[in-house]
Motif scaffolding. Sequence first.
Motif, mmCIF file in Angstrom:
data_model
loop_
_atom_site.group_PDB
_atom_site.id
_atom_site.type_symbol
_atom_site.label_atom_id
_atom_site.label_comp_id
_atom_site.label_asym_id
_atom_site.label_seq_id
_atom_site.Cartn_x
_atom_site.Cartn_y
_atom_site.Cartn_z
ATOM 1 N N ALA A 140 20.589 32.763 38.147
ATOM 2 C CA ALA A 140 20.830 34.204 38.237
ATOM 3 C C ALA A 140 19.640 34.866 38.923
ATOM 4 O O ALA A 140 19.792 35.869 39.625
ATOM 5 N N THR A 141 18.463 34.290 38.724
ATOM 6 C CA THR A 141 17.258 34.747 39.427
ATOM 7 C C THR A 141 17.502 34.813 40.924
ATOM 8 O O THR A 141 17.132 35.789 41.590
ATOM 9 N N HIS A 142 18.156 33.807 41.458
ATOM 10 C CA HIS A 142 18.340 33.696 42.899
ATOM 11 C C HIS A 142 19.561 34.483 43.372
ATOM 12 O O HIS A 142 19.547 35.048 44.472
ATOM 13 N N LEU A 143 20.612 34.549 42.540
ATOM 14 C CA LEU A 143 21.764 35.363 42.889
ATOM 15 C C LEU A 143 21.376 36.836 42.971
ATOM 16 O O LEU A 143 21.909 37.580 43.792
ATOM 17 N N ALA A 144 20.418 37.240 42.122
ATOM 18 C CA ALA A 144 19.955 38.629 42.132
ATOM 19 C C ALA A 144 19.215 38.982 43.414
ATOM 20 O O ALA A 144 18.991 40.165 43.692
ATOM 21 N N ARG A 145 18.821 37.984 44.183
ATOM 22 C CA ARG A 145 18.188 38.232 45.476
ATOM 23 C C ARG A 145 19.237 38.393 46.579
ATOM 24 O O ARG A 145 18.899 38.740 47.709
ATOM 25 N N LEU A 146 20.500 38.118 46.241
ATOM 26 C CA LEU A 146 21.572 38.177 47.225
ATOM 27 C C LEU A 146 22.509 39.362 47.028
ATOM 28 O O LEU A 146 23.118 39.841 47.992
ATOM 29 N N VAL A 147 22.665 39.808 45.781
ATOM 30 C CA VAL A 147 23.584 40.906 45.483
ATOM 31 C C VAL A 147 22.923 41.869 44.501
ATOM 32 O O VAL A 147 21.973 41.501 43.808
ATOM 33 N N PRO A 148 23.440 43.099 44.398
ATOM 34 C CA PRO A 148 22.890 44.053 43.431
ATOM 35 C C PRO A 148 23.078 43.579 41.986
ATOM 36 O O PRO A 148 23.921 42.725 41.697
#
Length: 250
Positions: A140-148
Amino acid sequence: MGISTARPEPGIAVVTVDFPPVNALPVQGWYDLADTVRRTGTDLHVRCIVLAAAGRGFNAGVDLKEVHRTPGHRALTAVNRACAAAFSAVYECEVPVVAAVHGHCLGGGIGLVGNADAVVASEDAVFGLPELDRGALGAATHLARLVPQHLMRTLFYTARTVGAQELHRHGSVWQVVPRGELASAAVRLARDIAAKDGSLLRLAKAALNGIDPVDVRRSYRYEQGFTFEAALDGVADRLRESFLSGKERP
């Protein structure tokens, strides 16, 4: 099969992941990827790396069959460390990393792409974290860098995927192209980056990492603690067995 490296143009290295059929990497595969990215990044002749994949999709995460057939929690501990090593290698690479994404980019694939410096995707690329359906947490750390934030949470809770065009609208994907043009588009962006002075590029990469608002290494390792907790509770084994047997999740 494995990790390969090519030099299509001066200053550019293409690191390709190839673990058929879906690029679900075993523990050693994650370590091999980490070693290759780190070693390539230290080559002073390289000023940009393109991270690509062969086959049906960019990355399907970890090899759950390997985790399932290993008794106890040794495999889970090993894969946690191996994924952390690969994600960190991309993030800490001395030169910028451009991810070239096609097909599925799931689980560990999000960790790689989220830590890359730029993303080029094909029209058929989909991104997501099916972790809750697989008995795990993380990235989720990395998904948060891709989407709001709220979209990240919704995607995480539902295990749904999002397409490349959606990420392009959010600004996290630089360009979306037809599948057949992905390699050339990624190299084209890498060429623009590699045209800069190599020493200054390395300083720029270090500077940008230094001003990141979130420590992605510590944040991801924090998430992994809850994955291990799920394993100790038994819920991880139950959901993983359900997925591997093809049954509906409970």
